[in-house]
Design an enzyme around this catalytic site. Structure first.
Site, PDB file in Angstrom:
ATOM      1  N   ALA A  65     -37.293  48.024  12.814  1.00 27.47           N
ATOM      2  CA  ALA A  65     -38.260  48.925  12.516  1.00 27.47           C
ATOM      3  C   ALA A  65     -38.586  48.665  10.927  1.00 27.47           C
ATOM      4  CB  ALA A  65     -37.829  50.494  12.477  1.00 27.47           C
ATOM      5  N   GLY A 110     -34.686  47.904  16.016  1.00 26.13           N
ATOM      6  CA  GLY A 110     -36.098  47.887  16.596  1.00 26.13           C
ATOM      7  C   GLY A 110     -36.519  46.573  17.449  1.00 26.13           C
ATOM      8  N   GLU A 113     -34.303  46.586  20.594  1.00 25.94           N
ATOM      9  CA  GLU A 113     -34.923  47.697  21.352  1.00 25.94           C
ATOM     10  C   GLU A 113     -36.299  47.268  21.956  1.00 25.94           C
ATOM     11  OE1 GLU A 113     -34.603  50.287  18.046  1.00 25.94           O
ATOM     12  OE2 GLU A 113     -33.456  51.718  19.234  1.00 25.94           O
ATOM     13  N   GLU A 133     -28.442  49.612  12.206  1.00 21.86           N
ATOM     14  CA  GLU A 133     -28.886  51.136  11.790  1.00 21.86           C
ATOM     15  C   GLU A 133     -27.725  51.910  10.953  1.00 21.86           C
ATOM     16  OE1 GLU A 133     -29.620  49.776  14.586  1.00 21.86           O
ATOM     17  OE2 GLU A 133     -31.696  50.072  15.135  1.00 21.86           O
TER      18      GLU A 133
HETATM   19  N1  CAA Z   1     -38.085  46.083   7.453  1.00 22.38           N
HETATM   20  C1  CAA Z   1     -39.064  45.717   6.558  1.00 22.38           C
HETATM   21  N2  CAA Z   1     -39.155  44.177   5.739  1.00 22.38           N
HETATM   22  C2  CAA Z   1     -38.283  43.636   6.635  1.00 22.38           C
HETATM   23  C3  CAA Z   1     -37.095  43.676   7.586  1.00 22.38           C
HETATM   24  C4  CAA Z   1     -37.408  45.404   8.187  1.00 22.38           C
HETATM   25  N3  CAA Z   1     -36.489  45.596   9.090  1.00 22.38           N
HETATM   26  N4  CAA Z   1     -36.532  42.786   7.871  1.00 22.38           N
HETATM   27  C5  CAA Z   1     -36.944  41.828   6.813  1.00 22.38           C
HETATM   28  N5  CAA Z   1     -38.013  42.259   6.179  1.00 22.38           N
HETATM   29  C6  CAA Z   1     -38.706  41.535   4.992  1.00 22.38           C
HETATM   30  C7  CAA Z   1     -37.752  41.431   3.995  1.00 22.38           C
HETATM   31  O1  CAA Z   1     -37.946  42.571   3.189  1.00 22.38           O
HETATM   32  C8  CAA Z   1     -38.428  40.229   3.178  1.00 22.38           C
HETATM   33  O2  CAA Z   1     -39.715  40.847   2.373  1.00 22.38           O
HETATM   34  P1  CAA Z   1     -40.112  40.237   0.963  1.00 22.38           P
HETATM   35  O3  CAA Z   1     -40.000  38.892   0.777  1.00 22.38           O
HETATM   36  O4  CAA Z   1     -41.158  40.825   0.644  1.00 22.38           O
HETATM   37  O5  CAA Z   1     -38.824  40.749   0.290  1.00 22.38           O
HETATM   38  C9  CAA Z   1     -38.986  39.381   4.200  1.00 22.38           C
HETATM   39  O6  CAA Z   1     -38.805  39.986   5.328  1.00 22.38           O
HETATM   40  C10 CAA Z   1     -37.921  38.248   4.638  1.00 22.38           C
HETATM   41  O7  CAA Z   1     -36.700  38.642   4.886  1.00 22.38           O
HETATM   42  P2  CAA Z   1     -35.207  38.494   3.975  1.00 22.38           P
HETATM   43  O8  CAA Z   1     -35.746  37.789   2.801  1.00 22.38           O
HETATM   44  O9  CAA Z   1     -34.297  39.423   4.050  1.00 22.38           O
HETATM   45  O10 CAA Z   1     -34.781  37.140   5.087  1.00 22.38           O
HETATM   46  P3  CAA Z   1     -33.348  36.751   5.068  1.00 22.38           P
HETATM   47  O11 CAA Z   1     -33.587  35.403   6.126  1.00 22.38           O
HETATM   48  O12 CAA Z   1     -32.446  36.752   3.824  1.00 22.38           O
HETATM   49  O13 CAA Z   1     -32.706  37.915   6.057  1.00 22.38           O
HETATM   50  C11 CAA Z   1     -32.359  39.433   7.933  1.00 22.38           C
HETATM   51  C12 CAA Z   1     -33.119  38.080   7.391  1.00 22.38           C
HETATM   52  C13 CAA Z   1     -30.839  39.269   7.801  1.00 22.38           C
HETATM   53  C14 CAA Z   1     -33.115  39.586   9.099  1.00 22.38           C
HETATM   54  C15 CAA Z   1     -32.693  40.396   6.793  1.00 22.38           C
HETATM   55  O14 CAA Z   1     -34.293  40.386   6.327  1.00 22.38           O
HETATM   56  C16 CAA Z   1     -32.348  41.844   7.208  1.00 22.38           C
HETATM   57  O15 CAA Z   1     -31.248  42.309   7.325  1.00 22.38           O
HETATM   58  N6  CAA Z   1     -33.542  42.756   7.645  1.00 22.38           N
HETATM   59  C17 CAA Z   1     -33.229  43.951   8.298  1.00 22.38           C
HETATM   60  C18 CAA Z   1     -32.469  44.032   9.375  1.00 22.38           C
HETATM   61  C19 CAA Z   1     -32.394  45.413   9.808  1.00 22.38           C
HETATM   62  O16 CAA Z   1     -31.696  46.164   9.568  1.00 22.38           O
HETATM   63  N7  CAA Z   1     -33.020  45.973  10.942  1.00 22.38           N
HETATM   64  C20 CAA Z   1     -32.866  47.325  11.573  1.00 22.38           C
HETATM   65  C21 CAA Z   1     -34.047  48.102  10.815  1.00 22.38           C
HETATM   66  S1  CAA Z   1     -33.703  49.663  11.427  1.00 22.38           S
HETATM   67  C22 CAA Z   1     -34.356  49.972  12.913  1.00 22.38           C
HETATM   68  O17 CAA Z   1     -34.719  49.068  13.516  1.00 22.38           O
HETATM   69  C23 CAA Z   1     -34.264  51.609  13.282  1.00 22.38           C
HETATM   70  C24 CAA Z   1     -34.582  51.971  14.812  1.00 22.38           C
HETATM   71  O18 CAA Z   1     -34.135  51.709  15.642  1.00 22.38           O
HETATM   72  C25 CAA Z   1     -35.798  52.630  14.710  1.00 22.38           C
END
Ligand code: CAA
Length: 259
Positions: A65, A110, A113, A133
């Site tokens: 998400a 997400g 999911e 999460e």
């Molecule tokens: N939401 C918004 N933006 C995201 C994102 C997310 N889930 N995942 C990655 N991005 C964005 C980053 O912010 C970054 O944007 P900027 O360049 O503008 O900063 C871009 O995508 C590239 O990401 P990274 O620079 O972080 O890439 P990386 O290779 O260093 O890391 C990663 C990759 C490990 C996947 C890392 O991006 C990360 O941890 N992402 C979040 C993963 C996460 O926590 N997902 C769960 C979300 S909560 C959810 O899903 C709730 C639900 O069930 C409802």
């Protein structure tokens, strides 16, 4: 602005691509809205008989998400966001046509999911799956707690969700989260092979088989068996059933017309 979800149709396969690679295909409200509309198009299509869902770019299926959007949400807005996402994912899960997730990188939160809402999942050697999460102070909100528990059992799902531990391809395979593990450069090809092995069968029978399993697993066994019996009887009214059995008797390949 580029479309955040693409739909391409080729040889009876509908390719759905989550297309926001600059954010690793994170599911913003716009992505969910576009996905919802694409799923309506797929459901209404007479041409599409199997769906393949994947993510744009080399790195990510869907990284979850949209955290930046959720950052400022009120509880009411979060409720609306989760509800809309769940309606959309349920639309995918209940789609008339079978769906295959071609997981091409991160499938987190997400993204996991979304993959769980498809019927069959393939992943390559470099995928990383998980539920981060609880590290963000929330829980999986797009039905991950429920769909993962039903897929691999409550205890294993609890371990993954409570620890937020990421899972690599071989563990995802042994847990049964992905059906097949394939080489990186053959992911789409293998998904298409699987789609084609479904496409050669009678389309109405395939749709009914999916429906009976999807609905039946949530019902008490006797009701589910009744559902199966009624679906079976209905298929006896189709031309494709006549063709399928006649082709067997005449020792030739059946030609199905979705009638
Ligand atoms: N939401 C918004 N933006 C995201 C994102 C997310 N889930 N995942 C990655 N991005 C964005 C980053 O912010 C970054 O944007 P900027 O360049 O503008 O900063 C871009 O995508 C590239 O990401 P990274 O620079 O972080 O890439 P990386 O290779 O260093 O890391 C990663 C990759 C490990 C996947 C890392 O991006 C990360 O941890 N992402 C979040 C993963 C996460 O926590 N997902 C769960 C979300 S909560 C959810 O899903 C709730 C639900 O069930 C409802």
């Amino acid at each position: 602005m580029n479309k955040t979800v693409l739909l391409e149709v080729k040889d009876k396969i509908g390719y759905i691509t989550i297309n926001r690679p600059e954010a690793l295909n994170a599911l913003s409200s716009q992505v969910l809205k576009d996905l919802n509309e694409v799923l309506d198009t797929v459901e209404a299509s007479q041409e599409i008989q199997v769906v393949i869902v994947t993510g744009a770019g080399e790195k990510s299926f869907v990284a979850g998400a949209d955290i930046k959007e959720m950052d400022t949400m009120t509880p009411t807005e979060a409720f609306e966001y989760m509800t809309y996402a769940n309606d959309t994912f349920s639309k995918l899960a209940n789609l008339r046509q079978p769906s295959i997730a071609a997981i091409n990188g991160y499938a987190l939160g997400g993204g996991m999911e979304l993959a769980l809402s498809t019927d069959i999942r393939l992943g390559h050697e470099k995928i990383l799956l998980g539920f981060p999460e609880v590290t963000l102070g929330i829980i999986p909100g797009f039905a991950g707690t429920q769909r993962m528990s039903r897929l691999i059992g409550a205890s294993k799902a609890k371990e993954l969700i409570l620890t937020a531990r990421n899972v690599k391809a071989d563990e995802a395979l042994s847990l049964g989260i992905i059906n097949h593990l394939v080489p990186v450069d053959q992911l789409l090809e293998e998904a298409e092979k699987l789609a084609k092995s479904i496409l050669k069968n009678a389309p109405l029978a395939v749709e009914k088989a999916k429906h009976v399993i999807t609905v039946g697993v949530e019902l008490p066994l006797q009701h589910a068996i009744r559902l199966e019996t009624e679906a079976e009887a209905l298929l006896f009214s189709t031309e494709d059933k006549v063709e399928g059995m006649r082709a067997f008797v005449e020792k030739r390949k059946a030609v199905f017309n979705k009638k």
